[in-house]
Design a protein around this motif. Sequence first.
Motif, PDB file in Angstrom:
ATOM      1  N   PHE A  41       2.993   3.304   6.750  1.00  0.00           N
ATOM      2  CA  PHE A  41       2.960   3.411   5.539  1.00  0.00           C
ATOM      3  C   PHE A  41       2.425   2.701   4.730  1.00  0.00           C
ATOM      4  N   ASP A  42       1.417   2.156   3.684  1.00  0.00           N
ATOM      5  CA  ASP A  42       1.634   1.827   2.425  1.00  0.00           C
ATOM      6  C   ASP A  42       3.187   2.410   1.407  1.00  0.00           C
ATOM      7  N   LEU A  43       3.396   1.326   0.813  1.00  0.00           N
ATOM      8  CA  LEU A  43       4.664   2.040   0.206  1.00  0.00           C
ATOM      9  C   LEU A  43       4.919   2.018  -1.098  1.00  0.00           C
ATOM     10  N   ASP A  44       3.633   1.327  -2.385  1.00  0.00           N
ATOM     11  CA  ASP A  44       3.817   1.646  -3.388  1.00  0.00           C
ATOM     12  C   ASP A  44       2.694   3.104  -3.364  1.00  0.00           C
ATOM     13  N   GLY A  45       3.066   4.507  -3.895  1.00  0.00           N
ATOM     14  CA  GLY A  45       1.577   5.206  -4.377  1.00  0.00           C
ATOM     15  C   GLY A  45       2.455   5.782  -3.096  1.00  0.00           C
ATOM     16  N   THR A  55      -4.202  -9.614   0.770  1.00  0.00           N
ATOM     17  CA  THR A  55      -4.025  -8.815   0.858  1.00  0.00           C
ATOM     18  C   THR A  55      -4.988  -7.570   1.011  1.00  0.00           C
ATOM     19  N   LYS A  56      -4.837  -5.903   1.001  1.00  0.00           N
ATOM     20  CA  LYS A  56      -6.116  -5.454   1.046  1.00  0.00           C
ATOM     21  C   LYS A  56      -7.150  -5.840  -0.253  1.00  0.00           C
ATOM     22  N   PRO A  57      -8.410  -5.236   0.803  1.00  0.00           N
ATOM     23  CA  PRO A  57      -8.602  -4.587   1.339  1.00  0.00           C
ATOM     24  C   PRO A  57      -9.072  -5.305   2.523  1.00  0.00           C
ATOM     25  N   SER A  94       1.107  -4.428   0.027  1.00  0.00           N
ATOM     26  CA  SER A  94       0.994  -5.702  -0.386  1.00  0.00           C
ATOM     27  C   SER A  94       1.646  -6.420  -1.577  1.00  0.00           C
ATOM     28  N   SER A  95       2.723  -5.581  -1.685  1.00  0.00           N
ATOM     29  CA  SER A  95       3.549  -6.212  -2.517  1.00  0.00           C
ATOM     30  C   SER A  95       4.658  -6.816  -1.522  1.00  0.00           C
ATOM     31  N   LYS A  96       4.613  -8.091  -3.025  1.00  0.00           N
ATOM     32  CA  LYS A  96       6.109  -9.355  -2.607  1.00  0.00           C
ATOM     33  C   LYS A  96       7.301  -8.774  -3.030  1.00  0.00           C
ATOM     34  N   ASN A  97       7.329  -7.572  -4.346  1.00  0.00           N
ATOM     35  CA  ASN A  97       9.056  -6.949  -3.868  1.00  0.00           C
ATOM     36  C   ASN A  97       9.229  -5.527  -3.355  1.00  0.00           C
ATOM     37  N   ALA A  98       8.381  -6.037  -1.852  1.00  0.00           N
ATOM     38  CA  ALA A  98       8.409  -4.299  -1.247  1.00  0.00           C
ATOM     39  C   ALA A  98      10.411  -4.758  -0.088  1.00  0.00           C
ATOM     40  N   SER A 133      -3.301  -7.671  -4.242  1.00  0.00           N
ATOM     41  CA  SER A 133      -2.127  -8.301  -5.068  1.00  0.00           C
ATOM     42  C   SER A 133      -2.578  -8.390  -6.665  1.00  0.00           C
ATOM     43  N   ARG A 134      -1.263  -8.913  -7.124  1.00  0.00           N
ATOM     44  CA  ARG A 134      -0.690  -9.854  -8.110  1.00  0.00           C
ATOM     45  C   ARG A 134      -2.146 -10.226  -8.895  1.00  0.00           C
ATOM     46  N   SER A 135      -1.713 -11.660  -8.532  1.00  0.00           N
ATOM     47  CA  SER A 135      -3.026 -12.740  -8.911  1.00  0.00           C
ATOM     48  C   SER A 135      -4.315 -12.014  -8.738  1.00  0.00           C
ATOM     49  N   LYS A 136      -5.070 -11.306  -7.806  1.00  0.00           N
ATOM     50  CA  LYS A 136      -5.976 -10.193  -7.659  1.00  0.00           C
ATOM     51  C   LYS A 136      -5.922  -9.709  -9.496  1.00  0.00           C
ATOM     52  N   SER A 137      -5.377  -8.584  -9.716  1.00  0.00           N
ATOM     53  CA  SER A 137      -4.724  -7.818 -10.495  1.00  0.00           C
ATOM     54  C   SER A 137      -4.863  -8.651 -12.074  1.00  0.00           C
ATOM     55  N   LEU A 138      -4.118  -9.910 -12.109  1.00  0.00           N
ATOM     56  CA  LEU A 138      -4.744 -10.495 -13.127  1.00  0.00           C
ATOM     57  C   LEU A 138      -5.814 -10.519 -13.526  1.00  0.00           C
ATOM     58  N   TRP A 158       8.991  -8.147 -15.774  1.00  0.00           N
ATOM     59  CA  TRP A 158       8.958  -6.746 -16.463  1.00  0.00           C
ATOM     60  C   TRP A 158       9.045  -5.367 -15.314  1.00  0.00           C
ATOM     61  N   TYR A 159       7.904  -5.557 -14.357  1.00  0.00           N
ATOM     62  CA  TYR A 159       8.352  -5.182 -12.811  1.00  0.00           C
ATOM     63  C   TYR A 159       9.483  -4.557 -12.354  1.00  0.00           C
ATOM     64  N   GLN A 160      10.156  -6.134 -12.244  1.00  0.00           N
ATOM     65  CA  GLN A 160      11.213  -5.899 -11.502  1.00  0.00           C
ATOM     66  C   GLN A 160      12.271  -5.120 -12.557  1.00  0.00           C
ATOM     67  N   ALA A 187      -8.344   0.733 -10.732  1.00  0.00           N
ATOM     68  CA  ALA A 187      -8.609  -1.023  -8.870  1.00  0.00           C
ATOM     69  C   ALA A 187      -7.027  -1.999  -8.516  1.00  0.00           C
ATOM     70  N   LEU A 188      -6.005  -1.798  -9.468  1.00  0.00           N
ATOM     71  CA  LEU A 188      -5.277  -2.531  -9.472  1.00  0.00           C
ATOM     72  C   LEU A 188      -4.781  -2.041  -8.035  1.00  0.00           C
ATOM     73  N   LYS A 189      -4.429  -0.467  -7.555  1.00  0.00           N
ATOM     74  CA  LYS A 189      -3.973  -0.350  -6.309  1.00  0.00           C
ATOM     75  C   LYS A 189      -3.963  -1.084  -5.013  1.00  0.00           C
ATOM     76  N   GLU A 238      -2.473   6.067   3.330  1.00  0.00           N
ATOM     77  CA  GLU A 238      -2.816   5.114   2.108  1.00  0.00           C
ATOM     78  C   GLU A 238      -2.617   5.503   0.970  1.00  0.00           C
ATOM     79  N   ASP A 239      -2.557   5.342  -0.174  1.00  0.00           N
ATOM     80  CA  ASP A 239      -3.293   5.732  -1.492  1.00  0.00           C
ATOM     81  C   ASP A 239      -4.269   5.217  -2.396  1.00  0.00           C
ATOM     82  N   ALA A 240      -4.579   4.135  -1.827  1.00  0.00           N
ATOM     83  CA  ALA A 240      -5.253   3.025  -2.730  1.00  0.00           C
ATOM     84  C   ALA A 240      -6.527   2.929  -1.841  1.00  0.00           C
TER      85      ALA A 240
HETATM   86  P1  B16 Z   1       3.996  -7.490  -6.577  1.00  0.00           P
HETATM   87  P2  B16 Z   1       1.270  -0.707  -1.702  1.00  0.00           P
HETATM   88  C1  B16 Z   1       0.128  -3.277  -4.013  1.00  0.00           C
HETATM   89  O1  B16 Z   1       1.619  -2.562  -3.086  1.00  0.00           O
HETATM   90  C2  B16 Z   1       0.558  -2.432  -5.392  1.00  0.00           C
HETATM   91  O2  B16 Z   1      -0.202  -1.293  -5.167  1.00  0.00           O
HETATM   92  C3  B16 Z   1      -0.841  -3.146  -6.332  1.00  0.00           C
HETATM   93  O3  B16 Z   1      -0.937  -2.416  -7.739  1.00  0.00           O
HETATM   94  C4  B16 Z   1       0.327  -4.459  -6.441  1.00  0.00           C
HETATM   95  O4  B16 Z   1      -0.461  -5.088  -7.509  1.00  0.00           O
HETATM   96  C5  B16 Z   1       0.330  -5.179  -5.559  1.00  0.00           C
HETATM   97  O5  B16 Z   1       1.337  -4.452  -4.488  1.00  0.00           O
HETATM   98  C6  B16 Z   1       1.341  -6.442  -5.431  1.00  0.00           C
HETATM   99  O6  B16 Z   1       2.843  -6.823  -5.817  1.00  0.00           O
HETATM  100  O7  B16 Z   1       3.121  -7.394  -7.526  1.00  0.00           O
HETATM  101  O8  B16 Z   1       4.734  -5.840  -6.394  1.00  0.00           O
HETATM  102  O9  B16 Z   1       4.403  -8.004  -5.365  1.00  0.00           O
HETATM  103  O10 B16 Z   1       0.483  -0.236  -2.226  1.00  0.00           O
HETATM  104  O11 B16 Z   1       0.296  -2.447  -1.470  1.00  0.00           O
HETATM  105  O12 B16 Z   1       2.866  -1.082  -1.467  1.00  0.00           O
END
Ligand code: B16
Length: 216
Positions: A7-11, A143-145, A114-118, A47-52, A78-80, A42-44, A168-170
């Motif tokens: 299972f993916d976590l976020d989403g 990280t994904k893809p 992908s999350s470091k907060n998982a 990773s955090r750095s790719k998103s930025l 903020w996210y935390q 596109a951010l789903k 997966e949701d992304a």
């Molecule tokens: P973080 P997932 C992903 O989690 C999120 O979908 C994605 O939007 C986020 O940028 C990424 O985690 C990194 O998260 O900043 O907490 O390390 O959907 O793969 O569970």
Amino acid sequence: VPKTWIFDLDGVIVETAQFHYKSWKRLAHSLDIPFDESHNEALKGVSRSKSLNIILELDDREVSEKEFQRLMDKKNGWYQNYIAELTPDDILDGIPEFLDTLKERGAKLAIGSSSKNAQYILDYLQLTETFDAIIDGTKVKNTKPDPEVFLKGAQAVGEDPEDCVVFEDAESGVEAANRANMLCVGVGSEEILGDADLVIDSFVDMSPEDLLEKLS
Ligand code: B16
Ligand code: MG
């Protein structure tokens, strides 16, 4: 029949995408970079750095390495704060029953995020003990893809990729599952997740049997 369910976590397990979105929007607006819901898909999963990087590219911005790190830390702070409010009530509808049934049947369960907060999120949701393996952004190089997160999940429970199914949701996550040679169920819209083997709206009233029937 898949033996390991990843299972993916976020989403998929919890709706934290809105928290990521609000935090990125706040950061983008603080930099005077236009950012709205249309940029969010596109951010789903990435990773955090790719998103930025994606956000900075919206306005052709370049920043120093130090500033880049500072911006990531600001967003993550903020996210935390948002995720600290999560409780087991925030687990998405249908998921607890679905996971319970799988456990009763002796299936192996893993998280591929992908999350470091998982790990924090799973603790807030009191789900850490439910999973046989937790692979997250702290445990992968790519990280994904990239398929690494799912391949490591399979490896951690000693399964062949062909015997795993990923939820997966992304778009990035569906691509990762396909590249890992795993079955993939998209959770969300057919339009975005069309490369999955099957797309479902949610886990409400969905048993593992229903799902396997739809997959076959
Ligand atoms: P973080 P997932 C992903 O989690 C999120 O979908 C994605 O939007 C986020 O940028 C990424 O985690 C990194 O998260 O900043 O907490 O390390 O959907 O793969 O569970
Ligand atoms: Mg996700």
